[in-house]
Scaffold this motif. Structure first.
Motif, PDB file in Angstrom:
ATOM      1  N   VAL A  86       0.859  -1.182   0.000  1.00  0.00           N
ATOM      2  CA  VAL A  86       0.000   0.000   0.000  1.00  0.00           C
ATOM      3  C   VAL A  86       0.897   1.233   0.000  1.00  0.00           C
ATOM      4  O   VAL A  86       1.803   1.344   0.823  1.00  0.00           O
ATOM      5  CB  VAL A  86      -0.932   0.003   1.232  1.00  0.00           C
ATOM      6  CG1 VAL A  86      -1.761   1.284   1.275  1.00  0.00           C
ATOM      7  CG2 VAL A  86      -1.843  -1.220   1.213  1.00  0.00           C
ATOM      8  N   PHE A  87       0.640   2.129  -0.936  1.00  0.00           N
ATOM      9  CA  PHE A  87       1.449   3.340  -1.079  1.00  0.00           C
ATOM     10  C   PHE A  87       0.489   4.508  -1.168  1.00  0.00           C
ATOM     11  O   PHE A  87      -0.131   4.743  -2.203  1.00  0.00           O
ATOM     12  CB  PHE A  87       2.322   3.241  -2.332  1.00  0.00           C
ATOM     13  CG  PHE A  87       3.390   4.306  -2.442  1.00  0.00           C
ATOM     14  CD1 PHE A  87       4.230   4.578  -1.378  1.00  0.00           C
ATOM     15  CD2 PHE A  87       3.548   5.028  -3.612  1.00  0.00           C
ATOM     16  CE1 PHE A  87       5.213   5.551  -1.471  1.00  0.00           C
ATOM     17  CE2 PHE A  87       4.526   6.002  -3.721  1.00  0.00           C
ATOM     18  CZ  PHE A  87       5.365   6.261  -2.654  1.00  0.00           C
ATOM     19  N   SER A  88       0.327   5.218  -0.058  1.00  0.00           N
ATOM     20  CA  SER A  88      -0.783   6.166   0.041  1.00  0.00           C
ATOM     21  C   SER A  88      -0.396   7.399   0.848  1.00  0.00           C
ATOM     22  O   SER A  88       0.617   7.412   1.550  1.00  0.00           O
ATOM     23  CB  SER A  88      -1.981   5.472   0.705  1.00  0.00           C
ATOM     24  OG  SER A  88      -3.076   6.347   0.827  1.00  0.00           O
ATOM     25  N   GLN A  89      -1.222   8.421   0.739  1.00  0.00           N
ATOM     26  CA  GLN A  89      -1.071   9.616   1.570  1.00  0.00           C
ATOM     27  C   GLN A  89      -1.764   9.455   2.910  1.00  0.00           C
ATOM     28  O   GLN A  89      -1.611  10.289   3.789  1.00  0.00           O
ATOM     29  CB  GLN A  89      -1.672  10.832   0.844  1.00  0.00           C
ATOM     30  CG  GLN A  89      -0.924  11.235  -0.411  1.00  0.00           C
ATOM     31  CD  GLN A  89      -1.604  12.379  -1.135  1.00  0.00           C
ATOM     32  OE1 GLN A  89      -2.825  12.511  -1.097  1.00  0.00           O
ATOM     33  NE2 GLN A  89      -0.820  13.214  -1.794  1.00  0.00           N
ATOM     34  N   HIS A  90      -2.531   8.394   3.084  1.00  0.00           N
ATOM     35  CA  HIS A  90      -3.409   8.257   4.239  1.00  0.00           C
ATOM     36  C   HIS A  90      -3.119   6.984   5.030  1.00  0.00           C
ATOM     37  O   HIS A  90      -2.737   5.962   4.464  1.00  0.00           O
ATOM     38  CB  HIS A  90      -4.872   8.229   3.781  1.00  0.00           C
ATOM     39  CG  HIS A  90      -5.217   9.299   2.807  1.00  0.00           C
ATOM     40  ND1 HIS A  90      -5.453  10.606   3.188  1.00  0.00           N
ATOM     41  CD2 HIS A  90      -5.327   9.268   1.452  1.00  0.00           C
ATOM     42  CE1 HIS A  90      -5.715  11.333   2.112  1.00  0.00           C
ATOM     43  NE2 HIS A  90      -5.641  10.551   1.044  1.00  0.00           N
ATOM     44  N   VAL A  91      -3.315   7.061   6.347  1.00  0.00           N
ATOM     45  CA  VAL A  91      -3.270   5.883   7.211  1.00  0.00           C
ATOM     46  C   VAL A  91      -4.700   5.503   7.548  1.00  0.00           C
ATOM     47  O   VAL A  91      -5.417   6.262   8.194  1.00  0.00           O
ATOM     48  CB  VAL A  91      -2.491   6.147   8.516  1.00  0.00           C
ATOM     49  CG1 VAL A  91      -2.464   4.879   9.376  1.00  0.00           C
ATOM     50  CG2 VAL A  91      -1.077   6.613   8.219  1.00  0.00           C
ATOM     51  N   GLU A  92      -5.116   4.350   7.082  1.00  0.00           N
ATOM     52  CA  GLU A  92      -6.458   3.829   7.379  1.00  0.00           C
ATOM     53  C   GLU A  92      -6.280   2.624   8.293  1.00  0.00           C
ATOM     54  O   GLU A  92      -6.062   1.502   7.847  1.00  0.00           O
ATOM     55  CB  GLU A  92      -7.168   3.434   6.084  1.00  0.00           C
ATOM     56  CG  GLU A  92      -7.383   4.569   5.095  1.00  0.00           C
ATOM     57  CD  GLU A  92      -8.502   5.520   5.506  1.00  0.00           C
ATOM     58  OE1 GLU A  92      -9.167   5.234   6.533  1.00  0.00           O
ATOM     59  OE2 GLU A  92      -8.708   6.532   4.821  1.00  0.00           O
ATOM     60  N   THR A  93      -6.358   2.875   9.610  1.00  0.00           N
ATOM     61  CA  THR A  93      -5.982   1.823  10.559  1.00  0.00           C
ATOM     62  C   THR A  93      -6.926   0.626  10.516  1.00  0.00           C
ATOM     63  O   THR A  93      -6.485  -0.521  10.645  1.00  0.00           O
ATOM     64  CB  THR A  93      -5.931   2.381  11.991  1.00  0.00           C
ATOM     65  OG1 THR A  93      -7.158   3.030  12.293  1.00  0.00           O
ATOM     66  CG2 THR A  93      -4.789   3.364  12.132  1.00  0.00           C
ATOM     67  N   ALA A  94      -8.226   0.864  10.340  1.00  0.00           N
ATOM     68  CA  ALA A  94      -9.172  -0.252  10.329  1.00  0.00           C
ATOM     69  C   ALA A  94      -8.884  -1.196   9.169  1.00  0.00           C
ATOM     70  O   ALA A  94      -8.846  -2.422   9.329  1.00  0.00           O
ATOM     71  CB  ALA A  94     -10.602   0.271  10.253  1.00  0.00           C
ATOM     72  N   TRP A  95      -8.659  -0.610   7.989  1.00  0.00           N
ATOM     73  CA  TRP A  95      -8.387  -1.440   6.821  1.00  0.00           C
ATOM     74  C   TRP A  95      -6.999  -2.057   6.897  1.00  0.00           C
ATOM     75  O   TRP A  95      -6.795  -3.203   6.468  1.00  0.00           O
ATOM     76  CB  TRP A  95      -8.545  -0.613   5.543  1.00  0.00           C
ATOM     77  CG  TRP A  95      -9.978  -0.339   5.209  1.00  0.00           C
ATOM     78  CD1 TRP A  95     -10.648   0.851   5.333  1.00  0.00           C
ATOM     79  CD2 TRP A  95     -10.939  -1.279   4.723  1.00  0.00           C
ATOM     80  NE1 TRP A  95     -11.954   0.704   4.940  1.00  0.00           N
ATOM     81  CE2 TRP A  95     -12.161  -0.584   4.565  1.00  0.00           C
ATOM     82  CE3 TRP A  95     -10.884  -2.628   4.396  1.00  0.00           C
ATOM     83  CZ2 TRP A  95     -13.313  -1.206   4.093  1.00  0.00           C
ATOM     84  CZ3 TRP A  95     -12.035  -3.256   3.926  1.00  0.00           C
ATOM     85  CH2 TRP A  95     -13.230  -2.545   3.780  1.00  0.00           C
ATOM     86  N   ALA A  96      -6.035  -1.326   7.432  1.00  0.00           N
ATOM     87  CA  ALA A  96      -4.694  -1.884   7.587  1.00  0.00           C
ATOM     88  C   ALA A  96      -4.721  -3.095   8.517  1.00  0.00           C
ATOM     89  O   ALA A  96      -4.061  -4.111   8.258  1.00  0.00           O
ATOM     90  CB  ALA A  96      -3.742  -0.824   8.125  1.00  0.00           C
TER      91      ALA A  96
END
Length: 219
Positions: A86-96
């Motif tokens: 995953v290479f993103s500007q955002h941290v999505e903890t639930a999905w991670a």
């Protein structure tokens, strides 16, 4: 020196960034089998090309919310051997957390603005292709916030520090350099972590990956 050619499917909705990454990866010896702009195209490309790694942005058309990481989780369900970076500007903890929950190896999560050098990204790509982990420190920090405690409580502060660096993808030698200790000292801390997490040595298991996943799941 990395010799292995990694086969990649790239999903990024920004045409400029996508084209730049294709050029970059090609110059670094990677084979970009497909570069797409939507989650649906990503699923089709992975099914067709069977890459070593899928590089995925989280927020993709049409809603630009979580299409990319939903597709990443679906890819792992369909083809567990495919690495996901995953290479993103955002941290999505639930999905991670969901992406890491099945205990499968070959997972990376990097934040675009925190990758300072091209070599960092390419090294992470190779680690994920090889079944390792490559997690941005900020991703690790946010995953650790809040949750329950169990076996992680048994770790000493130094063991936890070593394990957090393992989660970021560092080798024992790299950890020793960062902590200014001997490599032998790091090996002892890693061995203690394996013992406390009840991760016994077998020919097939990657205990470093399992230790990291246990850490993230129980922190």
């Amino acid at each position: 020196m990395i010799d292995r050619c990694v086969r990649v499917v790239l999903a990024e909705d920004s045409v400029v960034l996508r084209d730049g990454m294709v050029e970059l990866l090609g110059a670094r010896g990677c084979e970009v089998a497909a570069a797409v702009g939507t989650a649906a195209e990503l699923l089709d490309a992975v099914a067709e090309h069977r890459p070593d790694v899928a590089v995925v942005d989280i927020r993709m058309p049409p809603t630009h919310t979580d299409e990319g990481i939903r597709a990443a989780i679906e890819i792992r369900a369909r083809t567990p051997g495919t690495g996901i970076l995953v290479f993103s500007q955002h941290v999505e903890t639930a999905w991670a957390s969901r992406l890491l929950a099945d205990g499968a190896a070959g997972i990376g999560y990097l934040l675009k603005e925190r990758v300072a050098r091209t070599s960092e990204f390419v090294d992470a790509l190779h680690r994920v292709a090889g079944g390792g982990t490559a997690l941005d420190p900020e991703v690790v920090t946010q995953l650790m916030r809040g949750g329950r405690r169990s076996r992680v409580d048994s770790l000493t502060p130094r063991e936890r520090e070593v394990l957090q660096l393992m989660a970021q993808g560092h080798s024992n030698r790299s950890i020793a350099g960062l902590l200014v200790v001997s490599e032998r000292a790091v090996e002892k801390h890693v061995a203690a972590v394996f013992t406390k997490f009840d991760l016994r040595a077998t020919g097939a298991d990657n205990r470093r990956v399992k230790a990291v996943l246990t850490y993230l799941a129980e922190s």
